[in-house]
Enzyme design. Structure first.
Site, mmCIF file in Angstrom:
data_model
loop_
_atom_site.group_PDB
_atom_site.id
_atom_site.type_symbol
_atom_site.label_atom_id
_atom_site.label_comp_id
_atom_site.label_asym_id
_atom_site.label_seq_id
_atom_site.Cartn_x
_atom_site.Cartn_y
_atom_site.Cartn_z
ATOM 1 N N SER A 3 0.862 -1.189 0.000
ATOM 2 C CA SER A 3 0.000 0.000 0.000
ATOM 3 C C SER A 3 0.890 1.228 0.000
ATOM 4 O O SER A 3 2.016 1.190 0.520
ATOM 5 C CB SER A 3 -0.888 -0.004 1.245
ATOM 6 O OG SER A 3 -1.511 1.249 1.446
ATOM 7 N N TYR B 140 -2.339 0.387 9.945
ATOM 8 C CA TYR B 140 -2.330 -0.386 8.691
ATOM 9 C C TYR B 140 -1.027 -0.147 7.934
ATOM 10 O O TYR B 140 -0.393 -1.094 7.455
ATOM 11 C CB TYR B 140 -3.527 0.026 7.845
ATOM 12 C CG TYR B 140 -3.627 -0.681 6.510
ATOM 13 C CD1 TYR B 140 -4.089 -1.988 6.436
ATOM 14 C CD2 TYR B 140 -3.287 -0.027 5.325
ATOM 15 C CE1 TYR B 140 -4.196 -2.632 5.215
ATOM 16 C CE2 TYR B 140 -3.389 -0.658 4.107
ATOM 17 C CZ TYR B 140 -3.849 -1.968 4.051
ATOM 18 O OH TYR B 140 -3.947 -2.603 2.840
#
Length: 231
Positions: free
Chosen positions: A139, A152
């Site tokens: 990501s 995250y």
């Protein structure tokens, strides 16, 4: 035919990538937590004429990881392992001051520990493949600081580093950490439910993954947008 294990494969990017590989004749072992949705996905993909084994479960369960690799062995081995299953740590996302520590532990367990555990389980079969490959879905939050994405992002940064080290330790494999960029997924909707801006469908970034499989560049971290631009 080549065999791929894909986690988090019932929908989103996992399903889109599985669809593309099935269309190319790959046999598949698919994982997801929701059994009924996974069953529907497997039935649709089997329409391509390939063998599809769907195993619902939680990747944090060592027995489930062993089951995935055993199923791939039954199909002929493991040529590709895609660690796509992810946990956010909080839904919706939260600032670090309020991030539940149990949520952070869950994100680390799913995104990092389970991913490495599955690599360890599959490594003998990956080494035996002529084109053994590991893809970890990363990501941009792993490389950039975005408010509320701390837990995250930290888990994905750790996964990126594991992938980089694995690439050094296993020079005969290809190990790619791939940042797919923004996508319209259930994961993003759960992370930021108030964001109604349109985003690309997961299928739109699959050609970037296929390019990596076709060209087999060196192990490393790649961004789907740059791979798509270079087509």
């Amino acid at each position: 035919m080549p065999v791929a294990i894909i986690t988090g494969a019932s929908k989103g990017l996992g399903r889109a990538l599985a669809e593309a590989l099935a269309a190319r004749g790959w046999d598949l072992v698919l994982d997801a937590r929701t059994a009924e949705v996974l069953k529907e996905t497997a039935a649709a993909l089997a329409g391509h004429g390939t063998r599809v084994t769907a195993l619902p479960g939680d990747v944090t369960d060592p027995a489930h990881r062993s089951e995935l690799v055993a199923a791939a062995w039954q199909l002929g081995g493991v040529d590709l392992l895609v660690n796509n299953a992810s946990a956010l740590g909080a839904e919706p996302l939260a600032r670090l001051e309020g991030l539940p520590l149990d949520g952070l532990r869950r994100a680390l367990e799913v995104n990092v520990v389970a991913a490495l555990g599955l690599v360890q389980e599959a490594l003998p079969l990956l080494r035996a493949s002529e084109a053994g490959t590991v893809i970890t879905v990363s990501s941009d939050a792993a490389a950039e600081a975005y408010e509320t994405w701390g837990g995250y992002g930290a888990s994905k940064a750790a996964l990126d580093h594991l992938a980089a080290v694995l690439g050094e330790e296993e020079p005969w494999l290809r190990v790619w950490a791939v940042d797919p960029g923004d996508m319209a997924t259930d994961l993003y909707a759960a992370a930021v439910p108030d964001d109604a801006d349109p985003r690309p469908e997961p299928a739109s970034v699959v050609p970037a993954f296929l390019r990596l499989l076709d060209e087999r560049p060196a192990s490393g971290r790649y961004g789907a947008p740059s791979l798509l631009e270079g087509r």
